[in-house]
Design a protein around this motif. Structure first.
Motif, mmCIF file in Angstrom:
data_model
loop_
_atom_site.group_PDB
_atom_site.id
_atom_site.type_symbol
_atom_site.label_atom_id
_atom_site.label_comp_id
_atom_site.label_asym_id
_atom_site.label_seq_id
_atom_site.Cartn_x
_atom_site.Cartn_y
_atom_site.Cartn_z
ATOM 1 N N UNK A 111 0.662 -1.242 0.108
ATOM 2 C CA UNK A 111 0.244 -0.009 -0.090
ATOM 3 C C UNK A 111 0.892 1.116 -0.047
ATOM 4 N N UNK A 112 1.661 1.309 0.858
ATOM 5 C CA UNK A 112 2.755 2.263 0.928
ATOM 6 C C UNK A 112 3.772 2.548 -0.330
ATOM 7 N N UNK A 113 4.256 1.390 -0.740
ATOM 8 C CA UNK A 113 4.920 1.402 -1.906
ATOM 9 C C UNK A 113 4.333 1.954 -3.030
ATOM 10 N N UNK A 114 3.074 1.747 -3.504
ATOM 11 C CA UNK A 114 2.251 2.242 -4.334
ATOM 12 C C UNK A 114 1.537 3.841 -4.169
ATOM 13 N N UNK A 115 1.060 3.709 -2.861
ATOM 14 C CA UNK A 115 0.309 4.838 -2.431
ATOM 15 C C UNK A 115 0.954 6.080 -1.932
ATOM 16 N N UNK A 116 2.245 6.030 -1.420
ATOM 17 C CA UNK A 116 2.899 7.286 -0.855
ATOM 18 C C UNK A 116 3.496 7.945 -2.110
ATOM 19 N N UNK A 117 4.286 7.448 -2.876
ATOM 20 C CA UNK A 117 4.743 8.172 -4.273
ATOM 21 C C UNK A 117 3.736 8.731 -5.108
ATOM 22 N N UNK A 118 2.565 8.009 -5.146
ATOM 23 C CA UNK A 118 1.287 8.612 -5.931
ATOM 24 C C UNK A 118 0.580 9.679 -5.126
ATOM 25 N N UNK A 119 0.778 9.666 -3.863
ATOM 26 C CA UNK A 119 0.254 10.872 -3.101
ATOM 27 C C UNK A 119 1.116 12.188 -3.231
ATOM 28 N N UNK A 120 2.399 11.811 -3.137
ATOM 29 C CA UNK A 120 3.332 12.893 -3.402
ATOM 30 C C UNK A 120 3.382 13.483 -4.731
ATOM 31 N N UNK A 121 3.289 12.549 -5.603
ATOM 32 C CA UNK A 121 2.977 13.224 -7.035
ATOM 33 C C UNK A 121 1.768 14.171 -7.290
ATOM 34 N N UNK A 122 0.726 13.513 -6.712
ATOM 35 C CA UNK A 122 -0.556 14.384 -6.618
ATOM 36 C C UNK A 122 -0.833 15.334 -5.687
ATOM 37 N N UNK A 123 -0.658 15.336 -4.452
ATOM 38 C CA UNK A 123 -0.791 16.278 -3.430
ATOM 39 C C UNK A 123 0.309 17.035 -2.838
ATOM 40 N N UNK A 124 1.582 16.493 -2.988
ATOM 41 C CA UNK A 124 2.803 16.998 -2.481
ATOM 42 C C UNK A 124 3.359 16.341 -1.326
ATOM 43 N N UNK A 125 4.319 16.906 -0.650
ATOM 44 C CA UNK A 125 5.068 16.244 0.413
ATOM 45 C C UNK A 125 4.521 16.420 1.819
ATOM 46 N N UNK A 126 3.137 16.836 2.032
ATOM 47 C CA UNK A 126 2.860 16.972 3.325
ATOM 48 C C UNK A 126 2.836 15.692 4.212
#
Length: 611
Positions: A64-79
């Motif tokens: 989940x984190x391996x796929x989700x966190x990079x996509x979240x940073x890509x979409x919403x930023x580094x918060x």
């Protein structure tokens, strides 16, 4: 999506080899023997602190984190990086709360604590059901995650990904027990680390270097660390990610998978070190995932083509595998190694979950029946192994049901984790933090908090305001992708020489919905909400139905600092003989009374002094 990248023979060989090694570890420990319940579920309480620490970390850091966190940073930023600060703080807090509370009790199931603290099998069973529900939901999402992504970008059927991971994880967990789970976690952690480093290094090289990635991240509005809006509806704020993330994750220290690992370590010092080791591991992991997301954005920005905007992927959770599958395609076998990273992340969560569920079922649900029939320890171990198979198959089935969830993987998983974990954390805090609360308070608090939190989670999925995304990478070069270049789906790479600018980085929509609705609450606060409701209701009901006299409570069953504040003198843990009298299945000196109470009297005093 455009042409799907197919896997080569070498990729399948590498993937098969990694899965075979995981399976082989289970066979190895099965041959060495796991014929007792203590050996199968707890490794005879003699496992090493480093291997257990790694297993603790990997269990909750899945695909989940391996796929989700990079996509979240890509979409919403580094918060989202602040989340890992909250997670690290849970281990700091755990050193003074959950660890000195639970480790000395020498329990097999964490929910034994609730039964001992509230003198109630009903409270124990309620905690067991909530905890098992949380584990099943999280396992289903973790199992589904790599399957969905690989189905779209690699042409690998969804059912095949789920079944492969589910069956392999179920087999080695069933035959090898906790030892195989821990050591496969150690092996899989190395695969996961290799996959992340490969993505970062190759991605930065292709994007034009670290300086280019940093510049693009700044120009693209991805570097965000200053969102301090107190509005709880804002998706990611410092408060929501640190405070809310802390509450969401703190419950994991009271989960079966975590306590089972801590209980497998032979000494209190080793247990403390395992907690401390998780702090830097969590921080480094968060930094690597954040860097991966920035690299992802930098690559597609310089390339001039956003795959999601171009329609090459159907959702942003597929960005990472889309990027890696095509970036690595010129290197035989390396793509298979990346797939192994995703499969390893899912396997670590699945194996830990089903092993913990089997322990809960044997200890919390079937135990009275097994003891009435004087079931031998060998038969109990066999039952536990069968239950692992059953829960493995159940997780495979639930993974298909989880397909209906929407939103980023990290958001879906943490929302489910917090919605179920918050009420459970509230029950534990009622017992360990407030010594005069009673069983009615724990029951009412847990049930009401769970119902309200689940309603909140479901309505948010159906009617919640969708947070605005940041401006995507430019798409001017996507039109040149009619023919594949160099065998990949990417347009001709330009080495950063293109001349383009992003005209507006601010999202056009408002951060929040124009009117306030409770279902617009950020998912980061679900755990906190459930915990507060459970504690408030539990305290109120306890006041109405009659406060418990703290002097009648064993001091070992509350946090150490509460013992000092309430001046509760330490003594050996005692349990009502009428409620807990039973025949031990351990075959040792605990033949008359409940083994938890007996073992506690034998070990708690010496262990407590060492803490």
């Amino acid at each position: 999506m455009a042409n799907v990248q197919r896997l080569g023979t070498s990729d399948y060989v590498v993937l098969g080899s990694v899965l075979s090694i995981s399976l082989g570890i289970g066979v190895f420990f099965a041959i060495r023997g796991n014929n007792t319940k203590a050996g199968y579920l707890l490794g005879n309480r003699r496992m090493g602190m480093f291997s257990v620490a790694v297993s603790m970390f990997v269990t909750l850091q899945s695909a989940i984190s391996l796929l989700g966190v990079p996509a979240d940073v890509y979409t919403y930023g580094t918060m989202i990086l602040y989340l890992y600060i909250g997670v690290a703080l849970t281990y700091v807090s755990g050193l003074f709360t959950s660890l000195p509370l639970l480790y000395p009790l020498r329990i097999t199931s964490v929910y034994e604590y609730l039964g001992m603290r509230f003198d109630s099998n009903a409270v124990r069973l309620l905690g067991t059901c909530i905890g098992m529900l949380q584990t099943l939901i999280y396992m289903a999402i973790a199992l589904l995650s790599p399957g969905l992504a690989l189905q779209a970008v690699a042409g690998l059927p969804l059912w095949l990904s789920i079944v492969i991971v589910g069956i392999v994880g179920t087999i080695y967990t069933s035959i090898g027990g906790i030892k195989s789970v821990v050591w496969t976690d150690v092996f899989q952690s190395m695969i996961m680390l290799g996959g992340m480093l490969t993505a970062i290094v190759l991605g930065i090289m292709k994007a034009g270097g670290v300086t280019t990635v940093a510049r693009v991240a700044l120009d693209g509005g991805r570097l965000q660390f200053d969102e301090t809006d107190p509005d709880p509806r804002v998706r990611h704020t410092v408060w929501g990610l640190v405070v809310g993330g802390f509450c969401n994750w703190y419950v994991s220290l009271f989960s079966q998978t975590m306590v089972q690992r801590i209980s497998a370590i032979g000494t209190p010092k080793g247990a403390k070190i395992a907690y401390l080791l998780n702090i830097p591991m969590v921080i480094v992991y968060g930094l690597l995932l954040t860097m991966t997301g920035l690299t992802l954005f930098g690559f597609f920005y310089e390339l001039g083509c956003d795959p999601y905007e171009a329609g090459y992927v159907s959702n942003r959770n597929q960005l990472m595998p889309y990027f890696m599958m095509n970036l690595l395609s010129p290197y035989p076998g390396v793509t298979g190694l990346y797939l192994s990273t995703l499969f390893s992340g899912a396997l670590s969560t699945l194996s830990s979950g089903i092993n913990g569920l089997a322990a809960n079922t044997v200890e919390d649900i079937l135990r009275p029946c097994l003891q009435r029939n004087r079931t031998s320890d060998r038969v109990v171990t066999i039952i536990a192994k069968v239950l692992v198979f059953v829960y493995g198959l159940l997780a495979i089935g639930l993974a298909y049901a989880a397909d209906s969830m929407k939103g980023p993987l990290t958001q879906s998983s943490l929302a489910a984790f917090g919605a179920t974990g918050g009420p459970l954390l509230g029950m534990f805090l009622l017992g360990a933090l407030i010594p005069w609360t009673n069983r009615m308070g724990a029951l009412c608090g847990g049930v009401i908090a769970l119902v309200l939190n689940m309603c909140l989670s479901v309505t948010a999925q159906l009617y919640g305001h969708q947070a605005p995304t940041l401006h995507p990478a430019p798409s001017y070069a996507c039109a040149n992708n009619s023919a594949m270049d160099n065998g990949t789906l990417f347009p001709m790479y330009t080495n950063g020489s293109t001349d383009h600018e992003v005209t507006s980085m601010a999202p056009p929509q408002s951060k929040t919905a124009p009117t306030f609705h409770i279902y617009d609450l950020s998912y980061c606060w679900y755990g906190t909400t459930g915990m507060v409701i459970a504690v408030v209701v539990g305290v109120g009901v306890s006041l109405v139905t009659g406060r418990r006299d703290p002097k009648t409570l064993d001091p070992q069953l509350v946090f150490p600092f509460v013992r000092k504040l309430c001046n509760l003198k330490s003594r050996s843990a005692t349990v009502d003989a009428e409620n807990y009298k039973e025949v031990s299945m351990e075959g040792a000196s605990c033949e008359v009374e409940k083994d938890v109470a007996c073992k506690t009297r034998q070990h708690v005093s010496s262990i407590e002094t060492r803490f």
